[in-house]
Design an enzyme around this catalytic site. Structure first.
Site, mmCIF file in Angstrom:
data_model
loop_
_atom_site.group_PDB
_atom_site.id
_atom_site.type_symbol
_atom_site.label_atom_id
_atom_site.label_comp_id
_atom_site.label_asym_id
_atom_site.label_seq_id
_atom_site.Cartn_x
_atom_site.Cartn_y
_atom_site.Cartn_z
ATOM 1 N N LYS A 145 121.653 174.726 75.998
ATOM 2 C CA LYS A 145 122.228 175.833 76.766
ATOM 3 C C LYS A 145 121.943 175.656 78.254
ATOM 4 C CE LYS A 145 121.625 179.527 73.298
ATOM 5 N NZ LYS A 145 123.043 179.886 73.152
ATOM 6 N N ARG A 163 124.213 180.196 61.957
ATOM 7 C CA ARG A 163 124.982 180.151 60.713
ATOM 8 C C ARG A 163 124.417 179.106 59.751
ATOM 9 N NH1 ARG A 163 130.401 179.070 63.972
ATOM 10 N NH2 ARG A 163 129.213 180.491 65.301
HETATM 11 N N1 BES Z 1 121.970 182.957 69.739
HETATM 12 C C1 BES Z 1 123.247 182.581 70.192
HETATM 13 C C2 BES Z 1 124.197 183.759 70.395
HETATM 14 C C3 BES Z 1 123.834 184.770 71.453
HETATM 15 C C4 BES Z 1 124.408 184.698 72.691
HETATM 16 C C5 BES Z 1 122.983 185.819 71.172
HETATM 17 C C6 BES Z 1 124.106 185.629 73.657
HETATM 18 C C7 BES Z 1 122.684 186.767 72.132
HETATM 19 C C8 BES Z 1 123.253 186.682 73.377
HETATM 20 C C9 BES Z 1 123.890 181.628 69.179
HETATM 21 O O1 BES Z 1 123.037 180.820 68.473
HETATM 22 C C10 BES Z 1 124.816 180.749 69.921
HETATM 23 O O2 BES Z 1 124.354 179.942 70.677
HETATM 24 N N2 BES Z 1 126.109 180.909 69.682
HETATM 25 C C11 BES Z 1 127.097 180.119 70.283
HETATM 26 C C12 BES Z 1 128.059 179.705 69.195
HETATM 27 C C13 BES Z 1 128.945 178.572 69.577
HETATM 28 C C14 BES Z 1 128.143 177.319 69.821
HETATM 29 C C15 BES Z 1 129.928 178.350 68.455
HETATM 30 C C16 BES Z 1 127.774 180.963 71.353
HETATM 31 O O3 BES Z 1 127.768 182.191 71.243
HETATM 32 O O4 BES Z 1 128.283 180.411 72.315
HETATM 33 MN MN MN Z 2 122.644 178.985 69.465
#
Ligand code: BES
Ligand code: MN
Ligand code: ZN
Length: 516
Positions: A290, A364
C-alpha cells in the site's frame, strides 16, 4: 489499557433534588412554535425549579435543541446539582420519545462533555410504558459508550485532560422495576464488550500481532463458559487452511484461527449461528504494498474479528437460546521473502483453488477459510464481518456498512443494524462481477482478472459466496468505513475504533433466537 466504565445506578427520586455534579436533561425545538425550546420529558421538576426561565436562559446561551448540541448552565442554587447540561434531541417527538439513536448519540455527547465530573445524573425521557424498551437501552448504551476513552501510551499524564465520568445515575419512574434493572445488566454487558472491541482496535499493531491477539481473546474468554479452540501455524498448515497460511506466512508473527463456541443449556436442536471476523492485525498490502499515506490506519484491519470475539463474550453472559460460534481469522499481511505473491495459486480449506492477483486482497483469503470451516462444522447462518474493501467507503461512506449475501438474511442485517444505530445497506452480487473473476488457470481469481476495480466491494462478496456451503443463510458485512472513526468525537463515537458491528451481531443472535 483503558479507563473503567462508569458505574450505573437507576434512581427514582426527584432529579431537582439529586446532589450530583451535573444533571443532563433533553431539549427539543418546536417547529410549529417558531423553534421555541421545550424541555424533554424527565426534566419537568428542573424546569419548574427555574420558575419558567429555563428555556429562555438556554436560548440566551445559544441552545437550539439540535440533535447532539450540548449547552451547560450553572444552576446557582435553583436545584441541588450545580450544573444542568441540556442536550439537544431535535424536534418535539410525535410519539412517546425521540428516536432511539437520537437519544443514544445525545446521551453520548452529554456524557463526553462532562469528562472530569465524578457523578452525573441523566434525567432523560424514559417513557414508563413497557412498549418502548429500546429507549432506556439507548440511553444506557450512549452513556457507557460515550464515556469510553482509550488509555493510550503516553508516559506522562496530560495536563488539563479530564478523566471520563465515574458514576452515572439514571432517573426512571421506578428504580426497582425488573425490566429496567434487566436493561442495566444488559447494557453493562454490551458496553463492556464494545469497549473491549475499541481497545483491541486502538491497540498499536506492534502490540497486537496474531499470537498476542489470540492470547488476548483466549484470556477474555476464560471463565465465561465459552469453549475455545486455537489453531496455530502448524495446525493451520496441517488442516489445509491455504488462505490463512498464504497471508500469514509473510510475517514473523504467525497466523491463528480462534474458534469460540457457546452452546445454550437445555435447548434441544438449537439454531446454529456462525460469526466470522477478519483479523488482519496489520495490513501493509503485502507484496502489492500500500502507499504510505494513511497506512497506519490498517491497524484497524482486525476490527471484524475483534467484534466477533466481543460478541461471543456478550453471548456467553446473555445466554440466548441459540448456539453461537465465533471464528476469528488472524494474520499479519507483510511483504517479505516468505510472503505470498501475485500469481500464486492457493488451495483453500474448501479445496477450491484461488489465483492470487493482488496480495492486498488478503481479507477474503483468510475469511474464505474461516467461512468454509464454519460450514464444515455445521451451521444454519453465517454472519461474516470485515474491513474488506475501500470500495465500501467509496460507495456508502464512513457510517453505513455494506451487506451482501442471501437476500432475506441481508434484510435481517439491515433491520438489526437500523434498530441498534449501526446502519447497513444491502448490496447485490451481480453475475457479471463473478464472470470478471474467472481465472485462466484456477477455479476463481481473487479479484477481477483485469484488475478492474469497478464494483470492487461487490467483488469481495462474490468471492466469499464461493466458500459458503449450499443451504446456509449468510451475510457479509463490510465495515471498512464504520469500524474506525478518524474525525472528532461525535455522539457516542470516540476517535478510533467504534465497536461496529458488535451490537448488530448481538441483535442478529436475538433475532434468530426469537424467529428462527
Ligand atoms: N483492509 C483493506 C480495506 C480497507 C480500506 C479497510 C480502507 C479500511 C479502510 C483491504 O484488505 C484491502 O486492501 N482491500 C483492497 C482490495 C483490492 C486489492 C481488491 C482495496 O480496498 O483496495
Ligand atoms: Mn488489504
Ligand atoms: Zn485488509
Amino acid at each position: 489499557m483503558t479507563h473503567p466504565a462508569p458505574t450505573l445506578t437507576l434512581v427514582d427520586s426527584d432529579p431537582a433534588e439529586l446532589a450530583v455534579d451535573a444533571i443532563v436533561i433533553g431539549l427539543h425545538s418546536q417547529p410549529d412554535e417558531g423553534g421555541a425550546l421545550l424541555p424533554a420529558a424527565g426534566a419537568e421538576s428542573i424546569a419548574a425549579a427555574f420558575d419558567g426561565k429555563l428555556t429562555a436562559t438556554l436560548a440566551l446561551l445559544g441552545a437550539t435543541g439540535a440533535p447532539g448540541e450540548v449547552t451547560k448552565l450553572a444552576t446557582l442554587g435553583t436545584i441541588a446539582a450545580p450544573l444542568v447540561v441540556a442536550v439537544g434531541l431535535g424536534d418535539e417527538p410525535s410519539g412517546s420519545a425521540p428516536a432511539t439513536e437520537t437519544l443514544r448519540r445525545g446521551t453520548g455527547a452529554a456524557v463526553r462533555a462532562l469528562a472530569g465530573s465524578e457523578t452525573v445524573a441523566l434525567a432523560l425521557p424514559v417513557p414508563d410504558d413497557t412498549d418502548a424498551p429500546g429507549v432506556l437501552r439507548a440511553i444506557l448504551e450512549g452513556a457507557l459508550l460515550g464515556s469510553y476513552r482509550f488509555a493510550g501510551y503516553k508516559t506522562k499524564p496530560q495536563p488539563g485532560r479530564r478523566d471520563p465520568v465515574r458514576a452515572l445515575q439514571v432517573t426512571v419512574a421506578d428504580a426497582a422495576d425488573a425490566s429496567a434493572r434487566a436493561e442495566v445488566t444488559r447494557a453493562e454487558i454490551v458496553a463492556k464488550v464494545v469497549r473491549l472491541t475499541r481497545d483491541w482496535v486502538n491497540t498499536a499493531p506492534n502490540d497486537l500481532r496474531p499470537p498476542q491477539f489470540a492470547d488476548a481473546v483466549v484470556a477474555a474468554a476464560e471463565g465465561t463458559g465459552l469453549e475455545v479452540e486455537v489453531l496455530d501455524f502448524d495446525a493451520l498448515k496441517a488442516g489445509g487452511y491455504g488462505g490463512i497460511v498464504a497471508v500469514g506466512q509473510g510475517s514473523e508473527a504467525p497466523p491463528r484461527l480462534v474458534k469460540l463456541s457457546y452452546t445454550p443449556e437445555g435447548v434441544t436442536d438449537p439454531k446454529r449461528v456462525a460469526l466470522v471476523g477478519k483479523g488482519i492485525t496489520f495490513d501493509t498490502g503485502g507484496i502489492s504494498i500500500k502507499p504510505t499515506a494513511g497506512m497506519w490506519e490498517m491497524k484497524s484491519d482486525m476490527a471484524g474479528a475483534a467484534a466477533v470475539g466481543a460478541a461471543l463474550l456478550a453471548v456467553a453472559a446473555l445466554k440466548p437460546s441459540v448456539a453461537v460460534t465465533g471464528y476469528l481469522a488472524m494474520a499479519e499481511n507483510m511483504p517479505s521473502g516468505t510472503a505470498y505473491r501475485p500469481g500464486d495459486v492457493i488451495t483453500m480449506f474448501s479445496g477450491k483453488r484461488v489465483e492470487v492477483l493482488n496480495t492486498d486482497a488478503e481479507g477474503r483469503m483468510v475469511l474464505a477459510d474461516a467461512i468454509a470451516r464454519a460450514c464444515a462444522d455445521g451451521t444454519d447462518y453465517v454472519f461474516e464481518t470485515s474491513t474488506l474493501t475501500g470500495g465500501q467507503v467509496v460507495a456508502l461512506g464512513k457510517r453505513i456498512a455494506g451487506v451482501m449475501g442471501t437476500p432475506e438474511t441481508c434484510e435481517r442485517v439491515r433491520a438489526a443494524g437500523d434498530a441498534v444505530g449501526e446502519p447497513a445497506w444491502p448490496m447485490p452480487l451481480p453475475d457479471d462481477v463473478r464472470k470478471g473473476m474467472e481465472s485462466e488457470i484456477a477455479d476463481i481469481s481473487q479479484t477481477n482478472a483485469n484488475m478492474d476495480r469497478a464494483g470492487h466491494m461487490l467483488q469481495g462478496g462474490v468471492f466469499l459466496r464461493e466458500f459458503v456451503a449450499e443451504g446456509v443463510e449468510w451475510a457479509h458485512i463490510d465495515i471498512a468505513g464504520p469500524s474506525y472513526h478518524t474525525g472528532e468525537p461525535n455522539g457516542y463515537w470516540t476517535k478510533g475504533g467504534t465497536g461496529v458491528p458488535v451490537r448488530t451481531l448481538l441483535a442478529l443472535v436475538d433475532d434468530v433466537a426469537a424467529n428462527g
